[in-house]
Design an enzyme around this catalytic site. Sequence first.
Site, mmCIF file in Angstrom:
data_model
loop_
_atom_site.group_PDB
_atom_site.id
_atom_site.type_symbol
_atom_site.label_atom_id
_atom_site.label_comp_id
_atom_site.label_asym_id
_atom_site.label_seq_id
_atom_site.Cartn_x
_atom_site.Cartn_y
_atom_site.Cartn_z
ATOM 1 N N ARG A 49 0.845 -1.191 0.000
ATOM 2 C CA ARG A 49 0.000 0.000 0.000
ATOM 3 C C ARG A 49 0.881 1.241 0.000
ATOM 4 O O ARG A 49 1.722 1.407 0.886
ATOM 5 C CB ARG A 49 -0.896 0.021 1.238
ATOM 6 N N ASP A 51 0.917 5.458 0.150
ATOM 7 C CA ASP A 51 0.076 6.524 0.681
ATOM 8 C C ASP A 51 -0.297 7.534 -0.404
ATOM 9 O O ASP A 51 0.225 7.497 -1.521
ATOM 10 C CB ASP A 51 0.797 7.244 1.821
ATOM 11 N N TYR A 108 12.178 1.332 -1.495
ATOM 12 C CA TYR A 108 11.693 2.680 -1.757
ATOM 13 C C TYR A 108 12.878 3.609 -1.984
ATOM 14 O O TYR A 108 13.959 3.401 -1.435
ATOM 15 C CB TYR A 108 10.887 3.211 -0.566
ATOM 16 N N ARG A 194 8.987 8.259 4.942
ATOM 17 C CA ARG A 194 8.973 9.725 4.954
ATOM 18 C C ARG A 194 9.393 10.275 6.315
ATOM 19 O O ARG A 194 10.041 11.331 6.394
ATOM 20 C CB ARG A 194 7.584 10.227 4.568
#
Length: 241
Positions: A49, A51, A108, A194
């Site tokens: 998932r 964001d 990521y 993040r």
Amino acid sequence: MRYFIEFSYNGKKYHGWQIQPEAISVQEKLNDAISTIFRKKIEVVGAGRTDTGVHASQMYAHFDVENEIAEDIVFKLNSILPDDIAVYQVFLVDDQKHARFDAVSRTYQYKIWLGRNPFLLDFSWQIHSLKPNLTKMNEAAKLLMEYEDFQCFSKVKTNVHTFNCNIFEAFWVQNGNELTFTISANRFLRNMVRAIVGTLIDVGLDKISIDDFRKIIESKNRSNAGLSVPAKGLFLTNIKY
């Protein structure tokens, strides 16, 4: 029969991957396209998932159908899907293979641009006047491999059974004005990357020390960590099975 889809998307217009009430998601668009082709309701299961506003240069999902698919399905999907979602391949897998649960690692990358670049506004966090210390940020990033519990970097209101993640690598690279943070793990918590980036930037700007970074991890308290950097600089780049 179970099929895997490899695809990518620009997350700017979407409220993340997962279907949400009264919000547009990537999963919804993919469901609609596949259901249109097969003329029946089909739901895809994603590898993870992302964001709101986060991009994916590589994403996988699976779906089940009764009959073998046509060879031109990639062309058909790309003809139906909006331009900010692109399918690269659709391939047959074992009926038990699961896009989410069989993934062993996800990678990521976060992009920061030092200065201003109008052509990268949607794909990087632009820092106009600051030059963070990359050496200190990489020293701090190495500490991530020493821990498993990353509650301090997780969104506070989240429904998870554990905050444990196995991080395999975490490092910064600079290429001209571009800073790229790469991190790979078996799983990630909501907002985790993040928050890590924001806290590492604090290290690079001497707002906190490397020892402070360690203490933040051990505190398991999100309020001790740095800001959550903008979603537009974050990309899901690789999934391994």
